[in-house]
Design an enzyme around this catalytic site. Structure first.
Site, PDB file in Angstrom:
ATOM      1  N   THR A   8       0.825  -1.196   0.000  1.00 46.80           N
ATOM      2  CA  THR A   8       0.000   0.000   0.000  1.00 46.80           C
ATOM      3  C   THR A   8       0.859   1.246   0.000  1.00 46.80           C
ATOM      4  O   THR A   8       2.086   1.175   0.022  1.00 46.80           O
ATOM      5  CB  THR A   8      -0.894   0.019   1.259  1.00 46.80           C
ATOM      6  OG1 THR A   8      -1.888   0.999   1.079  1.00 46.80           O
ATOM      7  CG2 THR A   8      -0.115   0.296   2.509  1.00 46.80           C
ATOM      8  N   LYS A  40      -7.693   2.203   4.315  1.00 45.58           N
ATOM      9  CA  LYS A  40      -6.530   1.973   5.163  1.00 45.58           C
ATOM     10  C   LYS A  40      -6.271   3.107   6.131  1.00 45.58           C
ATOM     11  O   LYS A  40      -5.301   3.091   6.868  1.00 45.58           O
ATOM     12  CB  LYS A  40      -5.306   1.766   4.279  1.00 45.58           C
ATOM     13  CG  LYS A  40      -5.477   0.587   3.341  1.00 45.58           C
ATOM     14  CD  LYS A  40      -4.418   0.550   2.295  1.00 45.58           C
ATOM     15  CE  LYS A  40      -4.759  -0.511   1.269  1.00 45.58           C
ATOM     16  NZ  LYS A  40      -3.875  -0.470   0.135  1.00 45.58           N
ATOM     17  N   GLY A  52      -3.394   5.434   9.930  1.00 45.62           N
ATOM     18  CA  GLY A  52      -3.324   4.664   8.701  1.00 45.62           C
ATOM     19  C   GLY A  52      -2.371   3.496   8.875  1.00 45.62           C
ATOM     20  O   GLY A  52      -1.494   3.534   9.727  1.00 45.62           O
ATOM     21  N   SER A 131       4.689   0.164   0.440  1.00 46.02           N
ATOM     22  CA  SER A 131       5.582  -0.051  -0.702  1.00 46.02           C
ATOM     23  C   SER A 131       5.771   1.209  -1.530  1.00 46.02           C
ATOM     24  O   SER A 131       6.823   1.415  -2.114  1.00 46.02           O
ATOM     25  CB  SER A 131       5.049  -1.180  -1.578  1.00 46.02           C
ATOM     26  OG  SER A 131       3.741  -0.878  -2.006  1.00 46.02           O
TER      27      SER A 131
END
Length: 180
Positions: A8, A40, A52, A131
């Site tokens: 994410t 998220k 988050g 990521s």
């Protein structure tokens, strides 16, 4: 425990007395997109705190609950709640197995919390995980320096779109939350 989260992108910025956190919606399992609209990021503690996650969804929900319990216990102090969660996360046999990173913030302070016991407050009030976190972080830093007239929300949205253009684990289905 190693944190290589191909999962994410979440980015949070505090700017001009406002805080914004945003995340993309892509959930992947190995190399397959399983869902494009996962949320998220969320409000905690009576909409006074933003949070988050990057990592395992079930693990993140457990950590959200634990963090909110700590917020309640410490009257909304995100710093104290973060330190206490990090201590529990590192020492508790069950929590130690959770694979996620959290970003939490209010209008004054933003923190990254990890299962390795890290509680990090950046100097520039910009946090990014996942990521695509490095791409979003670089974009947000550039915007905060070169376009300070943008709002925190505009910076977060732009940073997430830039990350989504580069990172294959990040999409353009964004959720943005603000504290004003």
């Amino acid at each position: 425990m190693s944190f290589k989260l191909d999962a994410t992108t979440v980015v949070g910025i505090i700017h001009d007395g406002k805080a914004c956190i945003g995340g993309d919606g892509q959930a992947t399992l190995d190399k397959v997109v399983m869902k494009a609209s996962v949320q998220k990021v969320r409000y905690l503690y009576n909409k006074q705190v933003l949070a988050g996650f990057a990592g395992s969804t079930a693990d993140a929900f457990t950590l959200f609950e634990r963090f909110e319990d700590k917020l309640n216990q410490y009257n909304g102090s995100i710093e104290r709640a973060a330190v206490e969660l990090a201590k529990d996360w590192r020492s508790d046999r069950y929590l130690r197995k959770l694979e996620a990173l959290l970003v939490v913030m209010n209008k004054e302070k933003g923190l990254l919390i990890s299962g390795q016991g890290d509680v990090i407050e950046p100097d520039d009030h910009i946090l990014a995980i996942g990521s695509g976190g490095s791409y979003a972080l670089a974009a947000a830093k550039a915007m905060k320096q070169s376009a300070p007239s943008l709002s925190a929300k505009e910076m977060v949205e732009n940073a997430l779109h830039i990350a989504a253009d580069i990172c294959i684990y990040t999409n353009h289905h964004l959720t943005l939350l603000e504290l004003e």
